[in-house]
Design an enzyme around this catalytic site. Structure first.
Site, PDB file in Angstrom:
ATOM      1  N   ASP A  69      -1.605   5.899  -5.707  1.00  0.00           N
ATOM      2  CA  ASP A  69      -2.710   6.859  -5.826  1.00  0.00           C
ATOM      3  C   ASP A  69      -2.329   7.892  -6.868  1.00  0.00           C
ATOM      4  O   ASP A  69      -1.202   8.398  -6.850  1.00  0.00           O
ATOM      5  CB  ASP A  69      -2.924   7.585  -4.493  1.00  0.00           C
ATOM      6  CG  ASP A  69      -3.163   6.627  -3.346  1.00  0.00           C
ATOM      7  OD1 ASP A  69      -4.239   6.024  -3.301  1.00  0.00           O
ATOM      8  OD2 ASP A  69      -2.260   6.472  -2.498  1.00  0.00           O
TER       9      ASP A  69
ATOM     10  N   GLU B   1      -5.165   3.617  -7.870  1.00  0.00           N
ATOM     11  CA  GLU B   1      -6.370   4.269  -7.345  1.00  0.00           C
ATOM     12  C   GLU B   1      -6.496   5.682  -7.910  1.00  0.00           C
ATOM     13  O   GLU B   1      -5.607   6.526  -7.749  1.00  0.00           O
ATOM     14  CB  GLU B   1      -6.340   4.339  -5.808  1.00  0.00           C
ATOM     15  CG  GLU B   1      -7.618   5.016  -5.309  1.00  0.00           C
ATOM     16  CD  GLU B   1      -7.734   5.188  -3.814  1.00  0.00           C
ATOM     17  OE1 GLU B   1      -6.922   4.614  -3.054  1.00  0.00           O
ATOM     18  OE2 GLU B   1      -8.646   5.925  -3.410  1.00  0.00           O
TER      19      GLU B   1
ATOM     20  N   LYS C 113      -7.793   9.076  -7.428  1.00  0.00           N
ATOM     21  CA  LYS C 113      -8.228   9.843  -6.267  1.00  0.00           C
ATOM     22  C   LYS C 113      -9.048  11.056  -6.688  1.00  0.00           C
ATOM     23  O   LYS C 113      -8.660  11.771  -7.609  1.00  0.00           O
ATOM     24  CB  LYS C 113      -6.993  10.348  -5.503  1.00  0.00           C
ATOM     25  CG  LYS C 113      -6.372   9.308  -4.592  1.00  0.00           C
ATOM     26  CD  LYS C 113      -7.195   9.163  -3.353  1.00  0.00           C
ATOM     27  CE  LYS C 113      -6.621   8.168  -2.363  1.00  0.00           C
ATOM     28  NZ  LYS C 113      -7.651   7.547  -1.544  1.00  0.00           N
TER      29      LYS C 113
ATOM     30  N   HIS D   5      -0.991  10.576  -2.285  1.00  0.00           N
ATOM     31  CA  HIS D   5      -2.281  10.172  -1.706  1.00  0.00           C
ATOM     32  C   HIS D   5      -3.263  11.336  -1.574  1.00  0.00           C
ATOM     33  O   HIS D   5      -4.387  11.276  -2.044  1.00  0.00           O
ATOM     34  CB  HIS D   5      -2.067   9.524  -0.334  1.00  0.00           C
ATOM     35  CG  HIS D   5      -3.357   9.113   0.298  1.00  0.00           C
ATOM     36  ND1 HIS D   5      -4.084   9.952   1.116  1.00  0.00           N
ATOM     37  CD2 HIS D   5      -4.079   7.987   0.197  1.00  0.00           C
ATOM     38  CE1 HIS D   5      -5.185   9.340   1.505  1.00  0.00           C
ATOM     39  NE2 HIS D   5      -5.215   8.144   0.961  1.00  0.00           N
TER      40      HIS D   5
ATOM     41  N   HIS E 161       0.822  -1.205   0.000  1.00  0.00           N
ATOM     42  CA  HIS E 161       0.000   0.000   0.000  1.00  0.00           C
ATOM     43  C   HIS E 161       0.863   1.265   0.000  1.00  0.00           C
ATOM     44  O   HIS E 161       1.631   1.482   0.950  1.00  0.00           O
ATOM     45  CB  HIS E 161      -0.876  -0.039   1.262  1.00  0.00           C
ATOM     46  CG  HIS E 161      -1.844   1.075   1.393  1.00  0.00           C
ATOM     47  ND1 HIS E 161      -1.818   1.949   2.452  1.00  0.00           N
ATOM     48  CD2 HIS E 161      -2.873   1.452   0.608  1.00  0.00           C
ATOM     49  CE1 HIS E 161      -2.802   2.811   2.318  1.00  0.00           C
ATOM     50  NE2 HIS E 161      -3.463   2.537   1.210  1.00  0.00           N
ATOM     51  N   ARG E 162       0.778   2.050  -1.062  1.00  0.00           N
ATOM     52  CA  ARG E 162       1.625   3.252  -1.234  1.00  0.00           C
ATOM     53  C   ARG E 162       3.117   2.894  -1.186  1.00  0.00           C
ATOM     54  O   ARG E 162       3.940   3.684  -0.713  1.00  0.00           O
ATOM     55  CB  ARG E 162       1.332   4.313  -0.167  1.00  0.00           C
ATOM     56  CG  ARG E 162      -0.138   4.631   0.008  1.00  0.00           C
ATOM     57  CD  ARG E 162      -0.374   5.708   1.053  1.00  0.00           C
ATOM     58  NE  ARG E 162      -1.751   5.697   1.532  1.00  0.00           N
ATOM     59  CZ  ARG E 162      -2.234   6.407   2.517  1.00  0.00           C
ATOM     60  NH1 ARG E 162      -1.454   7.264   3.143  1.00  0.00           N
ATOM     61  NH2 ARG E 162      -3.494   6.318   2.896  1.00  0.00           N
TER      62      ARG E 162
ATOM     63  N   ASP F 193       0.425  -1.938   4.589  1.00  0.00           N
ATOM     64  CA  ASP F 193       1.545  -0.982   4.566  1.00  0.00           C
ATOM     65  C   ASP F 193       2.907  -1.673   4.708  1.00  0.00           C
ATOM     66  O   ASP F 193       3.924  -1.104   4.337  1.00  0.00           O
ATOM     67  CB  ASP F 193       1.407   0.017   5.722  1.00  0.00           C
ATOM     68  CG  ASP F 193       0.260   0.988   5.513  1.00  0.00           C
ATOM     69  OD1 ASP F 193       0.034   1.394   4.360  1.00  0.00           O
ATOM     70  OD2 ASP F 193      -0.423   1.329   6.501  1.00  0.00           O
TER      71      ASP F 193
ATOM     72  N   GLU G 220       0.236  -0.850  -4.793  1.00  0.00           N
ATOM     73  CA  GLU G 220      -0.891   0.088  -4.811  1.00  0.00           C
ATOM     74  C   GLU G 220      -0.355   1.507  -4.856  1.00  0.00           C
ATOM     75  O   GLU G 220       0.566   1.860  -4.094  1.00  0.00           O
ATOM     76  CB  GLU G 220      -1.761  -0.098  -3.560  1.00  0.00           C
ATOM     77  CG  GLU G 220      -3.099   0.607  -3.608  1.00  0.00           C
ATOM     78  CD  GLU G 220      -3.169   1.978  -2.933  1.00  0.00           C
ATOM     79  OE1 GLU G 220      -4.219   2.614  -2.976  1.00  0.00           O
ATOM     80  OE2 GLU G 220      -2.142   2.426  -2.354  1.00  0.00           O
TER      81      GLU G 220
END
Ligand code: G3P
Ligand code: CA
Length: 249
Positions: free
Chosen positions: A44, A117, A119, A57, A15-16, A240, A42
């Site tokens: 954003d 993603e 955003k 993000h 995640h990120r 994470d 992942e």
């Protein structure tokens, strides 16, 4: 800490990037994640004033840089002058914001899928078209990208343009705590339904699977919680710290 040995069916998603130890959505966090045996990364995406896709993000740069203000009010060149590492630790000084294209180039040699993603798409007219165009321009194999958003309209829009990419709808705790999503409707334009992990129970997974929707909950940073979700039959875990919770060698 006890680590989980994942089976081949379970997708592990950074995640990120590996953002526990590195500044999120930066080269450092992505490289650290790519050096472990993850299945997906992942990220954003937002759009700058000059229509460049960048990975970050928030829609503002305040939290993760030494600047302030909205992404949409800056050009890419202006954004590149800010530091996106210092906020996390002084050793990360000099870290710059990355474009979506730079991320695609980075991941090309690795055997991973990009979970992208979109955003706040309502702030960025045509972000969907721009993302689709860049995916082509940077020649990412369509099987290596999944596009997702909390914004149903944005994902529906992509589904109307092309079904070349797998699509996912993100579900927030706020919106879905008191009700089950309409899986039937979601399955018409998505392959994934990715909920806040606290929304997941057996009924949720069974219903999603009955509609051929895969379930990849976010953002789980606890071994016991991750094991519970695996036992419920989820298809992936967005976390994470993949290498903190899973045996990835
Ligand atoms: O991939 C899903 C997850 O990233 C959604 O929440 O706020 O971390 O983007 P957020
Ligand atoms: Ca995200």
């Amino acid at each position: 800490m006890h680590k989980i040995k994942p089976d081949d069916e379970l997708k592990i998603i950074a995640h990120r990037g590996f953002n526990i130890d590195y500044p999120e959505n930066t080269l450092l966090a992505y490289k650290a994640a790519l050096n472990t045996n993850i299945n997906m990364l992942e990220i954003d995406v937002h759009l700058t004033k000059d229509q460049e896709l960048v990975v970050i993000h928030d829609d503002r740069i305040d939290r993760t840089s030494n600047g302030s203000g909205y992404i949409k009010n800056y050009t890419l060149d202006e954004l590149k002058s800010y530091d996106f590492g210092l906020w996390k630790d002084s050793t990360f000084e000099g870290t710059r914001i990355m474009t979506f294209g730079e991320v695609v180039k980075l991941i090309q040699p690795y055997d991973i899928t990009l979970l992208i993603e979109i955003k706040k798409p309502s702030q960025y007219p045509n972000i969907e078209e721009i993302l689709l165009r860049e995916l082509k321009e940077y020649r990412l194999n369509p099987e290596r990208a999944i596009l997702q958003s909390f914004d149903e309209k944005s994902i529906q829009k992509i589904a109307e343009i092309t079904r070349e990419y797998e699509l996912g709808l993100l579900l927030s705790k706020k919106k879905y705590l008191m009700r089950m999503p309409n899986f039937n409707k979601i399955a018409k334009f998505c392959e994934y339904v990715n909920p806040n992990y606290q929304l997941v129970n057996r009924k949720f997974v069974e219903r999603a699977h009955a509609h051929r929707l895969k379930v990849m909950p976010y953002t789980v940073n606890n071994v016991e919680e991750i094991q519970k979700l695996i036992d419920l039959g989820v298809d992936g875990i967005i976390t994470d710290g993949p290498n903190y919770y899973f045996e990835l060698d």
